[in-house]
Motif scaffolding. Structure first.
Motif, mmCIF file in Angstrom:
data_model
loop_
_atom_site.group_PDB
_atom_site.id
_atom_site.type_symbol
_atom_site.label_atom_id
_atom_site.label_comp_id
_atom_site.label_asym_id
_atom_site.label_seq_id
_atom_site.Cartn_x
_atom_site.Cartn_y
_atom_site.Cartn_z
ATOM 1 N N ASP A 129 59.185 68.418 43.326
ATOM 2 C CA ASP A 129 58.496 66.637 42.138
ATOM 3 C C ASP A 129 57.564 66.689 42.282
ATOM 4 O O ASP A 129 57.158 65.571 41.536
ATOM 5 N N ARG B 80 63.254 69.506 35.074
ATOM 6 C CA ARG B 80 62.474 69.269 36.300
ATOM 7 C C ARG B 80 62.694 67.819 36.395
ATOM 8 O O ARG B 80 63.063 67.236 35.232
ATOM 9 N N ASN B 81 62.062 67.203 37.230
ATOM 10 C CA ASN B 81 61.784 66.225 37.391
ATOM 11 C C ASN B 81 60.535 66.137 38.578
ATOM 12 O O ASN B 81 60.152 65.924 39.778
ATOM 13 N N LYS C 135 57.204 64.240 39.567
ATOM 14 C CA LYS C 135 56.960 62.505 40.076
ATOM 15 C C LYS C 135 55.364 62.395 39.927
ATOM 16 O O LYS C 135 54.917 61.026 39.131
ATOM 17 N N ARG D 126 63.667 69.448 28.724
ATOM 18 C CA ARG D 126 64.718 68.883 29.498
ATOM 19 C C ARG D 126 63.949 68.183 30.856
ATOM 20 O O ARG D 126 64.513 67.624 31.637
ATOM 21 N N THR D 127 62.526 68.094 30.992
ATOM 22 C CA THR D 127 62.216 67.884 31.806
ATOM 23 C C THR D 127 61.441 66.839 32.269
ATOM 24 O O THR D 127 61.132 65.648 30.937
ATOM 25 N N VAL D 128 61.080 65.688 33.337
ATOM 26 C CA VAL D 128 60.504 64.170 33.131
ATOM 27 C C VAL D 128 59.336 64.516 33.860
ATOM 28 O O VAL D 128 59.336 65.261 34.902
ATOM 29 N N SER E 216 56.408 62.070 34.732
ATOM 30 C CA SER E 216 55.274 60.592 34.530
ATOM 31 C C SER E 216 54.517 61.243 36.185
ATOM 32 O O SER E 216 54.790 61.851 36.377
ATOM 33 N N ARG F 19 60.998 64.047 28.615
ATOM 34 C CA ARG F 19 61.587 62.208 29.226
ATOM 35 C C ARG F 19 59.757 62.651 29.804
ATOM 36 O O ARG F 19 58.765 62.299 31.082
#
Length: 240
Positions: free
Chosen positions: A13, A30-31, A33, A49-51, A53, A75
């Motif tokens: 993450d 992947r995501n 954080k 298609r990875t997030v 943030s 995103r």
């Protein structure tokens, strides 16, 4: 050169990459954080298609680079100021929200999807001029397939060197100074005080951008009270 697979500093993450040259790295779906890059170069890497943030895409000096990378379907949320350069990258069907690109460069990139609450700068604000350049390179980018909301191009970005979206929800003023002057003249003939107040606040913001070197304007009026009237005002202010 690191090729394929995952490198040290990348977990399920979070990503922290420092002083690395990465080629054809697959970071799709992947995501993250937390996402921090320092003095690194990504080339032909896949972020589809990875997030992403709470990101800093280029912390510190020297600049971090993304060359021929794909961010399709990405995103991005809460992307902080980053000393970063993107060259020939694609952001198709992307969602980018809360982006501060004060020290980011974009060259020949393609954007489709949504960009909301974003700042792009040609000459960065004074607090971001500690990097080894006085201006950001920003040209050849295609935003024509994007939905832009609360997005601002400032500090001398040449919008004539970009491809921008079109439609009734957008306003483009080719000559910023002349456009604002003519808009102020037209405003004197209006009678709706509420719409006048909105227009006056808009003109003040635009004048501040002119003072910082912006020579063309592009912004969205979607969601503005009296949007049709505002569109008429600026359409009339720029006969070109």
């Amino acid at each position: 050169m690191t090729t394929g697979g995952l490198s040290p500093g990348i977990s399920d993450d979070s990503l922290y990459v420092e002083h690395q040259q990465l080629d054809r790295l697959d970071l799709s779906a992947r995501n993250f954080k937390h996402f921090v890059v320092v003095d690194s170069r990504f080339e032909h890497c896949n972020f589809d298609r990875t997030v992403i943030s709470h990101a800093n895409l280029g912390a510190g000096d020297p600049i971090s680079e993304y060359i021929d990378c794909t961010f399709d379907g990405v995103r991005m949320l809460h992307v902080w100021v980053g000393n970063a350069r993107f060259v020939r990258c694609t952001f198709t069907n992307a969602s980018i929200v809360d982006l501060d690109a004060s020290a980011m460069e974009f060259i020949d990139c393609i954007f489709t999807g949504r960009i909301q609450k974003a700042l792009f700068w040609g000459v960065p604000p004074k607090e971001f001029r500690t990097y080894q350049r006085s201006s950001n390179e920003f040209h050849g980018n295609d935003f024509s397939g994007s939905r832009l909301r609360d997005v601002s191009f400032r500090g001398g970005i040449d919008l004539r060197s970009q491809t921008m979206p079109s439609g009734p929800e957008y306003v483009y003023v080719q000559d910023a100074a002349a456009g604002v002057a003519r808009a102020r003249e037209m405003l004197q003939s209006w009678s709706d005080t509420h719409v006048i107040e909105i227009a006056e606040r808009t003109l003040l913001r635009l004048q501040a951008q002119i003072d910082l070197g912006q020579q063309q304007f592009f912004f969205s009026i979607a969601g503005y009270s009296g949007a049709e009237r505002l569109a008429k005002l600026f359409d009339s202010s720029d006969p070109t």
